[in-house]
Design an enzyme around this catalytic site. Structure first.
Site, mmCIF file in Angstrom:
data_model
loop_
_atom_site.group_PDB
_atom_site.id
_atom_site.type_symbol
_atom_site.label_atom_id
_atom_site.label_comp_id
_atom_site.label_asym_id
_atom_site.label_seq_id
_atom_site.Cartn_x
_atom_site.Cartn_y
_atom_site.Cartn_z
ATOM 1 N N ARG A 17 13.215 -8.735 10.934
ATOM 2 C CA ARG A 17 14.273 -9.357 10.141
ATOM 3 C C ARG A 17 14.651 -8.544 8.893
ATOM 4 O O ARG A 17 15.651 -8.813 8.249
ATOM 5 C CB ARG A 17 13.857 -10.786 9.754
ATOM 6 N N GLY A 84 1.473 -11.626 18.451
ATOM 7 C CA GLY A 84 1.522 -12.839 17.638
ATOM 8 C C GLY A 84 0.377 -12.928 16.639
ATOM 9 O O GLY A 84 -0.598 -12.180 16.711
ATOM 10 N N GLU A 161 6.140 -24.467 15.363
ATOM 11 C CA GLU A 161 6.953 -23.342 14.899
ATOM 12 C C GLU A 161 8.429 -23.723 14.967
ATOM 13 O O GLU A 161 8.846 -24.466 15.861
ATOM 14 C CB GLU A 161 6.681 -22.113 15.779
ATOM 15 N N ASN A 359 12.966 21.265 -16.505
ATOM 16 C CA ASN A 359 11.617 21.495 -15.966
ATOM 17 C C ASN A 359 11.631 22.001 -14.531
ATOM 18 O O ASN A 359 10.610 22.398 -14.012
ATOM 19 C CB ASN A 359 10.794 20.207 -16.033
HETATM 20 C C1 UD1 Z 1 4.425 -17.561 10.123
HETATM 21 C C2 UD1 Z 1 3.872 -18.843 10.748
HETATM 22 C C3 UD1 Z 1 4.698 -20.025 10.264
HETATM 23 C C4 UD1 Z 1 4.654 -20.061 8.736
HETATM 24 C C5 UD1 Z 1 5.108 -18.727 8.122
HETATM 25 C C6 UD1 Z 1 4.809 -18.723 6.638
HETATM 26 C C7 UD1 Z 1 2.922 -18.221 12.926
HETATM 27 C C8 UD1 Z 1 3.100 -18.248 14.407
HETATM 28 N N1 UD1 Z 1 3.906 -18.763 12.190
HETATM 29 O O1 UD1 Z 1 5.744 -17.357 10.639
HETATM 30 O O2 UD1 Z 1 4.182 -21.238 10.768
HETATM 31 O O3 UD1 Z 1 5.477 -21.119 8.275
HETATM 32 O O4 UD1 Z 1 4.395 -17.646 8.709
HETATM 33 O O5 UD1 Z 1 5.339 -17.592 6.004
HETATM 34 O O6 UD1 Z 1 1.893 -17.754 12.457
HETATM 35 N N2 UD1 Z 1 1.585 -10.269 12.284
HETATM 36 C C9 UD1 Z 1 0.633 -9.476 12.876
HETATM 37 N N3 UD1 Z 1 0.617 -9.362 14.249
HETATM 38 C C10 UD1 Z 1 1.506 -10.017 15.033
HETATM 39 C C11 UD1 Z 1 2.481 -10.844 14.417
HETATM 40 C C12 UD1 Z 1 2.494 -10.951 13.041
HETATM 41 O O7 UD1 Z 1 -0.201 -8.869 12.208
HETATM 42 O O8 UD1 Z 1 1.416 -9.871 16.260
HETATM 43 C C13 UD1 Z 1 1.611 -10.372 10.807
HETATM 44 C C14 UD1 Z 1 2.916 -9.876 10.207
HETATM 45 O O9 UD1 Z 1 2.824 -8.508 9.870
HETATM 46 C C15 UD1 Z 1 3.064 -10.754 8.968
HETATM 47 C C16 UD1 Z 1 2.296 -12.017 9.300
HETATM 48 O O10 UD1 Z 1 1.498 -11.728 10.443
HETATM 49 O O11 UD1 Z 1 2.491 -10.161 7.817
HETATM 50 C C17 UD1 Z 1 3.198 -13.206 9.595
HETATM 51 O O12 UD1 Z 1 4.076 -12.880 10.659
HETATM 52 P P1 UD1 Z 1 5.609 -13.306 10.641
HETATM 53 O O13 UD1 Z 1 6.251 -12.765 11.861
HETATM 54 O O14 UD1 Z 1 6.209 -12.983 9.342
HETATM 55 O O15 UD1 Z 1 5.455 -14.893 10.808
HETATM 56 P P2 UD1 Z 1 6.566 -15.979 10.476
HETATM 57 O O16 UD1 Z 1 7.591 -15.985 11.535
HETATM 58 O O17 UD1 Z 1 7.014 -15.828 9.072
HETATM 59 CA CA CA Z 2 6.653 -14.321 7.472
#
Ligand code: UD1
Ligand code: CA
Length: 429
Positions: A17, A84, A161, A359
């Protein structure tokens, strides 16, 4: 003594995003990458181990995390492919053996305060064996967050979610912030039970609290009063909002320490800047990470201080002055339209309007030394490397070339600047 707590930071995601090639957690916020702020949160808990899960830009993210952790070693685990948030913790499972409790942080939540994290860990400990504590909030705009489902009695049921929400569920105001404290052994048992049968085809970490409730284990929610702490950075616009909040916190801390910031709305001070009490920061000024400013200085308006700048007590820099990797000694001034690059300036020296320390010769950067009590005339250009010893003067518009060889007390004028013969003093004649 071991605390029994392990922290896992999830930072493997791409950050689609953001629409940027750079991995999301490497985007800077007030002078350091997002992930560095989260590593600092992790260090605030008295943890036995800190595990960083990386994937996109694995090497760089790992290095940025370790740089923020300083001498505390991080365990870096690679998640490839990224299936995920639940999958990310599954990949780290090998590092969670023996942990009494596991705190999971998302690498895109820079604003969480240490006190809130401490309250979460305490809530988990008090809730007993097998318990999960998780943070929730009611932000003005719940879009993008998982929603909290509760039973009619108000008890926690599960997280849904957003992409899996029915319209009615989407209208719920309470959201999951993505900060959890799990019971260690229960987490290791539950992780293999996650499925990817959902709208995104991912293994959601957010299914775990629902699983725990199904088995009669306690799930407690810790509500965050300040919705700003809750901000997860997913888009460029959210990054800008988070920067705003973090910037106010940084400015607030300086003002509490006695720094006179006239207009916080137009003052930009990065993380890790030292400023002495009684220093006056005037509007439209940008101070980067790695700058030290003494007491009783004046900075601005419209000043740009870059990394490696040191202002001794009482030094003054004014409008359209840029400093990089340069020192101004006590009481010295560079008040107008000046560039100080790789320049070391002594005490009580005046740098006239429009002075440039040249410089860079197109290949390398060079240093200049300016002594005490020097008077640099307006519009002087000093070609580096160079030396302006104690008590020297340059005339307006002088171009001091590398071959100038100025001696203490010399006056140099012209282009290229040459020594002005000193008038004989009474004693000599
Ligand atoms: C997530 C939560 C959501 C919450 C929100 C809060 C889940 C499924 N959803 O959604 O309920 O309200 O955060 O901000 O957890 N990441 C990994 N490996 C992966 C996927 C993600 O390390 O395979 C890391 C990303 O780098 C990031 C974090 O996990 O730092 C969160 O992932 P992101 O995709 O931002 O989750 P949200 O859609 O924001
Ligand atoms: Ca997030």
């Amino acid at each position: 003594m071991a605390s029994g707590t392990t922290v896992v930071i999830l930072a493997a995601g791409k950050g689609t995003r953001m629409r940027s090639r750079r991995p999301k957690v490497l985007h800077p916020l007030c002078g350091r990458p997002l992930v560095a702020w989260v590593v600092e949160q992790a260090l605030s808990i008295d943890a036995d181990r800190v595990v960083l899960v990386v994937g996109h830009g694995a090497e760089e993210v790992g290095a940025a995390g370790q740089a923020a952790a300083g001498s505390t070693p991080l365990e870096v685990v690679v998640q490839e492919p990224q299936l995920g948030t639940g999958h990310a913790v599954q990949v780290a499972a090998g590092s969670l053996e023996g942990a009494e409790r596991v705190v999971v942080l998302y690498g895109d939540m820079p604003l969480l305060r240490d006190e809130s994290l401490a309250a979460l860990v305490l809530a988990q400990r008090e809730a007993g064996r097998g318990a999960i504590a998780m943070m929730t909030a009611r932000p003005d705009d719940p879009r993008g967050y998982g929603r909290i489902l509760r039973d009619p009695a108000g008890g926690f049921e599960r997280i849904v979610e957003e992409k899996d929400c029915t319209p009615a569920q989407r209208a719920l105001e309470e959201v999951n912030l993505g900060v959890y404290c799990f019971d260690g052994p229960a987490l290791l048992q539950d992780l293999p039970r996650l499925s990817s049968e959902n709208a995104q085809g991912e293994y959601y970490l957010t299914d775990l609290p629902g699983l725990a409730v199904g088995e009669g284990r306690p799930v407690v929610t810790v509500n965050l009063a300040d919705p700003h702490e809750a901000a997860g950075v997913n888009t460029v616009s959210q990054l800008a909002e988070a920067r705003w909040v973090m910037q106010s916190r940084i400015l607030e801390a300086h003002m509490e320490a006695g720094v006179l910031i006239e207009d916080p709305a137009t003052t930009y001070i990065d993380h890790g800047v030292e400023i002495g009490a009684g220093t006056h920061i005037l509007p439209c000024t940008y101070v980067h990470t790695g700058v030290r400013i003494g007491e009783g200085c004046e900075v601005g308006p419209f000043t740009h201080l870059r990394s490696g700048t040191v202002l001794a007590d009482g030094a003054q820099v004014g409008n359209f002055t840029e400093c990089k990797n340069s020192t101004l000694g006590p009481g010295s001034k560079a008040k107008h339209l000046t560039y100080l690059g790789d320049t070391h300036i002594g005490a009580r020296t005046n740098i006239g309007a429009g002075t440039i320390f040249a410089n860079y010769d197109g290949k390398a950067k060079h240093k200049s030394e300016v002594g005490d009590g020097v008077f640099v005339g307006s519009g002087t250009i000093v070609v580096a490397p160079n030396r302006l010893p104690d008590g020297t003067t340059t005339g307006a518009g002088a171009v001091v070339t590398r071959s100038a060889d100025m001696q203490p007390g010399d006056v140099f004028v012209g282009v290229p600047a040459r020594r002005l013969p000193q008038r004989a003093t009474a004693e000599e004649s």
